[in-house]
Design a protein around this motif. Structure first.
Motif, PDB file in Angstrom:
ATOM      1  N   ASN A 127      17.522 -24.640 -27.186  1.00 14.73           N
ATOM      2  CA  ASN A 127      17.282 -25.262 -25.888  1.00 14.73           C
ATOM      3  C   ASN A 127      15.918 -25.930 -25.949  1.00 14.73           C
ATOM      4  OD1 ASN A 127      19.612 -24.334 -24.292  1.00 14.73           O
ATOM      5  ND2 ASN A 127      18.783 -22.345 -24.828  1.00 14.73           N
ATOM      6  N   THR A 128      15.917 -27.231 -25.829  1.00 15.51           N
ATOM      7  CA  THR A 128      14.680 -27.998 -25.885  1.00 15.51           C
ATOM      8  C   THR A 128      14.622 -28.864 -24.649  1.00 15.51           C
ATOM      9  OG1 THR A 128      14.831 -28.056 -28.289  1.00 15.51           O
ATOM     10  CG2 THR A 128      13.347 -29.648 -27.251  1.00 15.51           C
ATOM     11  N   GLU A 129      13.551 -28.735 -23.894  1.00 15.58           N
ATOM     12  CA  GLU A 129      13.397 -29.596 -22.728  1.00 15.58           C
ATOM     13  C   GLU A 129      11.921 -29.722 -22.382  1.00 15.58           C
ATOM     14  OE1 GLU A 129      14.049 -27.416 -18.738  1.00 15.58           O
ATOM     15  OE2 GLU A 129      15.611 -26.667 -20.092  1.00 15.58           O
ATOM     16  N   THR A 130      11.602 -30.788 -21.693  1.00  9.54           N
ATOM     17  CA  THR A 130      10.243 -31.019 -21.230  1.00  9.54           C
ATOM     18  C   THR A 130      10.281 -32.043 -20.102  1.00  9.54           C
ATOM     19  OG1 THR A 130       7.972 -31.488 -21.927  1.00  9.54           O
ATOM     20  CG2 THR A 130       9.687 -32.905 -22.842  1.00  9.54           C
ATOM     21  N   THR A 131       9.192 -32.164 -19.399  1.00 14.34           N
ATOM     22  CA  THR A 131       9.037 -33.172 -18.358  1.00 14.34           C
ATOM     23  C   THR A 131       7.754 -33.938 -18.657  1.00 14.34           C
ATOM     24  OG1 THR A 131      10.122 -31.694 -16.793  1.00 14.34           O
ATOM     25  CG2 THR A 131       8.888 -33.546 -15.865  1.00 14.34           C
ATOM     26  N   ALA A 132       7.795 -35.243 -18.527  1.00 15.68           N
ATOM     27  CA  ALA A 132       6.629 -36.078 -18.838  1.00 15.68           C
ATOM     28  C   ALA A 132       6.712 -37.369 -18.030  1.00 15.68           C
ATOM     29  CB  ALA A 132       6.590 -36.389 -20.331  1.00 15.68           C
ATOM     30  N   TRP A 133       5.745 -38.241 -18.234  1.00 14.14           N
ATOM     31  CA  TRP A 133       5.716 -39.562 -17.600  1.00 14.14           C
ATOM     32  C   TRP A 133       6.060 -40.617 -18.642  1.00 14.14           C
ATOM     33  CZ3 TRP A 133       4.725 -39.966 -12.422  1.00 14.14           C
ATOM     34  CH2 TRP A 133       4.158 -38.854 -11.799  1.00 14.14           C
ATOM     35  N   ALA A 134       6.808 -41.669 -18.250  1.00 15.55           N
ATOM     36  CA  ALA A 134       7.158 -42.728 -19.201  1.00 15.55           C
ATOM     37  C   ALA A 134       7.563 -44.003 -18.480  1.00 15.55           C
ATOM     38  CB  ALA A 134       8.299 -42.278 -20.107  1.00 15.55           C
ATOM     39  N   THR A 135       7.320 -45.114 -19.122  1.00 11.74           N
ATOM     40  CA  THR A 135       7.845 -46.402 -18.674  1.00 11.74           C
ATOM     41  C   THR A 135       9.240 -46.553 -19.278  1.00 11.74           C
ATOM     42  OG1 THR A 135       7.067 -47.622 -20.614  1.00 11.74           O
ATOM     43  CG2 THR A 135       5.507 -47.403 -18.742  1.00 11.74           C
ATOM     44  N   PRO A 136      10.033 -47.523 -18.841  1.00 16.94           N
ATOM     45  CA  PRO A 136      11.339 -47.733 -19.479  1.00 16.94           C
ATOM     46  C   PRO A 136      11.215 -47.988 -20.989  1.00 16.94           C
ATOM     47  CG  PRO A 136      11.285 -48.864 -17.381  1.00 16.94           C
ATOM     48  CD  PRO A 136       9.881 -48.363 -17.629  1.00 16.94           C
ATOM     49  N   HIS A 153      19.299 -35.797 -23.279  1.00 18.87           N
ATOM     50  CA  HIS A 153      19.291 -36.818 -22.238  1.00 18.87           C
ATOM     51  C   HIS A 153      17.860 -36.939 -21.727  1.00 18.87           C
ATOM     52  CE1 HIS A 153      23.625 -37.297 -21.596  1.00 18.87           C
ATOM     53  NE2 HIS A 153      23.680 -36.030 -21.961  1.00 18.87           N
ATOM     54  N   ALA A 154      17.425 -38.136 -21.528  1.00 15.86           N
ATOM     55  CA  ALA A 154      16.121 -38.365 -20.907  1.00 15.86           C
ATOM     56  C   ALA A 154      16.362 -39.319 -19.742  1.00 15.86           C
ATOM     57  CB  ALA A 154      15.134 -38.959 -21.902  1.00 15.86           C
ATOM     58  N   PHE A 155      15.853 -38.976 -18.575  1.00 16.81           N
ATOM     59  CA  PHE A 155      16.137 -39.769 -17.377  1.00 16.81           C
ATOM     60  C   PHE A 155      15.055 -39.514 -16.339  1.00 16.81           C
ATOM     61  CE2 PHE A 155      18.548 -35.851 -17.575  1.00 16.81           C
ATOM     62  CZ  PHE A 155      18.138 -35.197 -16.412  1.00 16.81           C
ATOM     63  N   PRO A 156      14.885 -40.459 -15.422  1.00 19.40           N
ATOM     64  CA  PRO A 156      13.908 -40.247 -14.333  1.00 19.40           C
ATOM     65  C   PRO A 156      14.291 -39.029 -13.499  1.00 19.40           C
ATOM     66  CG  PRO A 156      14.563 -42.547 -14.443  1.00 19.40           C
ATOM     67  CD  PRO A 156      15.495 -41.788 -15.345  1.00 19.40           C
ATOM     68  N   THR A 157      13.297 -38.313 -13.016  1.00 20.25           N
ATOM     69  CA  THR A 157      13.541 -37.090 -12.267  1.00 20.25           C
ATOM     70  C   THR A 157      12.425 -36.864 -11.248  1.00 20.25           C
ATOM     71  OG1 THR A 157      14.068 -34.749 -12.471  1.00 20.25           O
ATOM     72  CG2 THR A 157      12.312 -35.576 -13.892  1.00 20.25           C
TER      73      THR A 157
END
Length: 182
Positions: A130-139, A176-180
């Motif tokens: 299980n790998t997950e994280t939250t960060a900031w990114a541009t498209p 999956h990486a998506f805005p949240t």
């Protein structure tokens, strides 16, 4: 950006199973694929041609020299795309969103099947990653992250020596990486 024909071709449930089979087992004869997937040879042949038209698989030479059967192999590994890639075409965007939904359903179903089989001794030695994280990114940064992950997976796959005598079972990795919002 992926062509919509590639995305829709691989997201048909049986075609996805065929593609995954060839990813894992390499070059295979159509009858072998049909037996492994418990499907009729004619149906497998049809779907192999659809995957071939999309450029995902290609015909391979028969290693036995017997040209009466058809052999197939992967032409390319991995797909990276977003439904947003097709914003200029409402019809393609609709197809891409449906393919995305189909992909997520398939990924979650695979995870559920693994969870149900966790008591099986063959699988008990494996613990899901299980790998997950939250960060900031541009498209653009998000696209870069996706490309880097795919490159890392390709590098890792190339580092595994399937002929070293160790017992292995097929694994499935998805991300999956998506805005949240928190």
């Amino acid at each position: 950006m992926e062509d919509i024909a590639v995305i829709t071709a691989v997201h048909h449930p049986l075609r996805r199973r065929i593609y995954d089979y060839l990813l894992l087992y390499g070059t295979a004869q159509v009858g072998t694929v049909a037996r492994a997937l418990d499907t009729q040879v004619g149906s497998i042949s049809h779907h192999l041609r659809m995957l071939e038209r999309a450029g995902l698989i290609e015909r391979a030479e028969d290693p036995t020299g017997d040209r009466r059967t058809s052999w197939w192999r992967i032409a390319r590994r991995g797909l990276t795309w977003s439904a947003g890639d097709f914003a200029d075409s409402p019809a393609d965007a609709l197809l891409a969103r449906e393919a995305q939904r189909q992909s997520i359903r398939m990924q979650i179903e695979r995870l559920r099947r693994w969870q149900r089989r966790h008591d099986d001794p063959e699988y008990a030695v494996y613990d899901a990653s299980n790998t997950e994280t939250t960060a900031w990114a541009t498209p653009d940064e998000l696209r870069d992250l996706s490309a880097r992950l795919l490159a890392t997976l390709d590098e890792w796959r190339a580092s595994v020596n399937p002929d070293d005598g160790q017992a292995r079972t097929p694994i499935f990795f998805f991300a999956h990486a998506f805005p949240t919002r928190p």
